[in-house]
Design a protein around this motif. Structure first.
Motif, PDB file in Angstrom:
ATOM      1  N   GLN A  36       0.826  -1.208   0.000  1.00  0.00           N
ATOM      2  CA  GLN A  36       0.000   0.000   0.000  1.00  0.00           C
ATOM      3  C   GLN A  36       0.862   1.260   0.000  1.00  0.00           C
ATOM      4  O   GLN A  36       0.543   2.235  -0.683  1.00  0.00           O
ATOM      5  N   VAL A  60      -5.322   6.272  -4.747  1.00  0.00           N
ATOM      6  CA  VAL A  60      -5.073   4.965  -4.127  1.00  0.00           C
ATOM      7  C   VAL A  60      -6.385   4.309  -3.740  1.00  0.00           C
ATOM      8  O   VAL A  60      -6.555   3.097  -3.931  1.00  0.00           O
ATOM      9  N   LEU A  64      -7.102   0.572  -4.879  1.00  0.00           N
ATOM     10  CA  LEU A  64      -7.120  -0.508  -3.890  1.00  0.00           C
ATOM     11  C   LEU A  64      -8.466  -0.720  -3.218  1.00  0.00           C
ATOM     12  O   LEU A  64      -8.639  -1.699  -2.497  1.00  0.00           O
ATOM     13  N   THR A  66      -9.758   0.802  -0.673  1.00  0.00           N
ATOM     14  CA  THR A  66      -9.435   0.725   0.743  1.00  0.00           C
ATOM     15  C   THR A  66      -9.934   1.968   1.461  1.00  0.00           C
ATOM     16  O   THR A  66     -10.291   2.964   0.835  1.00  0.00           O
ATOM     17  N   ASP A  70      -6.629   4.452   5.931  1.00  0.00           N
ATOM     18  CA  ASP A  70      -5.471   3.586   5.709  1.00  0.00           C
ATOM     19  C   ASP A  70      -4.473   4.239   4.758  1.00  0.00           C
ATOM     20  O   ASP A  70      -3.263   4.118   4.928  1.00  0.00           O
ATOM     21  N   VAL A  71      -4.986   4.935   3.753  1.00  0.00           N
ATOM     22  CA  VAL A  71      -4.097   5.604   2.795  1.00  0.00           C
ATOM     23  C   VAL A  71      -3.403   6.784   3.470  1.00  0.00           C
ATOM     24  O   VAL A  71      -2.195   6.994   3.276  1.00  0.00           O
ATOM     25  N   ARG A 146      -9.791  -5.625   2.004  1.00  0.00           N
ATOM     26  CA  ARG A 146      -8.507  -5.338   1.400  1.00  0.00           C
ATOM     27  C   ARG A 146      -8.129  -6.471   0.452  1.00  0.00           C
ATOM     28  O   ARG A 146      -8.244  -7.626   0.774  1.00  0.00           O
ATOM     29  N   HIS A 153      -4.809  -4.827  -9.088  1.00  0.00           N
ATOM     30  CA  HIS A 153      -3.425  -5.129  -8.728  1.00  0.00           C
ATOM     31  C   HIS A 153      -2.652  -5.660  -9.919  1.00  0.00           C
ATOM     32  O   HIS A 153      -1.492  -5.314 -10.120  1.00  0.00           O
TER      33      HIS A 153
END
Length: 194
Positions: A36, A60, A64, A66, A70-71, A146, A153
């Motif tokens: 990440q 991001v 992802l 997410t 978290d980023v 996640r 990806h």
């Protein structure tokens, strides 16, 4: 006897995703960076214009799927490691970032050449189109878990290929499971996807 090519399906996508990401995470781990963080770092430094933290979070999060928190945490870690510096409201690369990408690229280049070498350009273009289509069709069906979108990806890993630094399966691959990296038995192609 003729052999037929395997059909691309969700299982094949999941296996390829886990194999490729496992190798990339193994290399990144040796350099003290997570997957990440690497995605956030690339988003911050591979554009024509300087990015704000919010710009990077949006990119991001789009890749992802997410949580934005978290980023932001990944960006804070990159700033603490001095892989990025904040200049006013913008994120800027550092010499440490350039050295990191050079080192990771150097480690991944021979693996990339071994795995991707000899695959016709038209086959790679077809894979890219298929993965882009899967990614485009998936948003309404993705979970917040996640790693839920393997196509994103794999597209990121194809981008590494364009830079001659794509992560691919190796004889001593690794995989992520339960937040820890564990060795894969055999040829590094096992996956948690079913």
């Amino acid at each position: 006897m003729t052999t037929t090519a395997p059909v691309a399906d969700a299982r094949a996508l999941g296996l390829a995703h886990h194999a490729a990401r496992g190798v990339l995470e193994h290399v990144l781990g040796r350099h003290g960076i997570t997957f990440q963080q690497q995605i956030a770092l690339r988003a911050a430094v591979t554009t024509d214009a300087p990015q704000t933290p919010d710009d990077v979070v949006t990119q991001v999060q789009g890749s992802l799927k997410t949580d934005p928190a978290d980023v932001h945490a990944a960006l804070d870690e990159l700033l603490a490691k001095r892989l990025l510096v904040a200049d006013d409201a913008q994120l800027c690369p550092t010499d440490a970032e350039r050295k990191l990408f050079a080192a990771v690229g150097a480690e991944l280049a021979p693996v990339s050449a071994r795995i991707w070498g000899g695959i016709p350009a038209e086959d790679l273009a077809t894979v890219g189109r298929v993965l882009a289509l899967v990614t485009e069709r998936g948003p309404g069906h993705r979970t917040r878990r996640r790693g839920a979108c393997g196509a994103d990806h794999l597209i990121e890993l194809l981008r590494w290929r364009q830079c001659q630094t794509v992560a691919v399966p190796s004889a001593h691959g690794v995989r992520r499971r339960s937040g820890r990296t564990v060795p894969v038995q055999g040829r590094g192609r096992r996956s948690v996807a079913r």
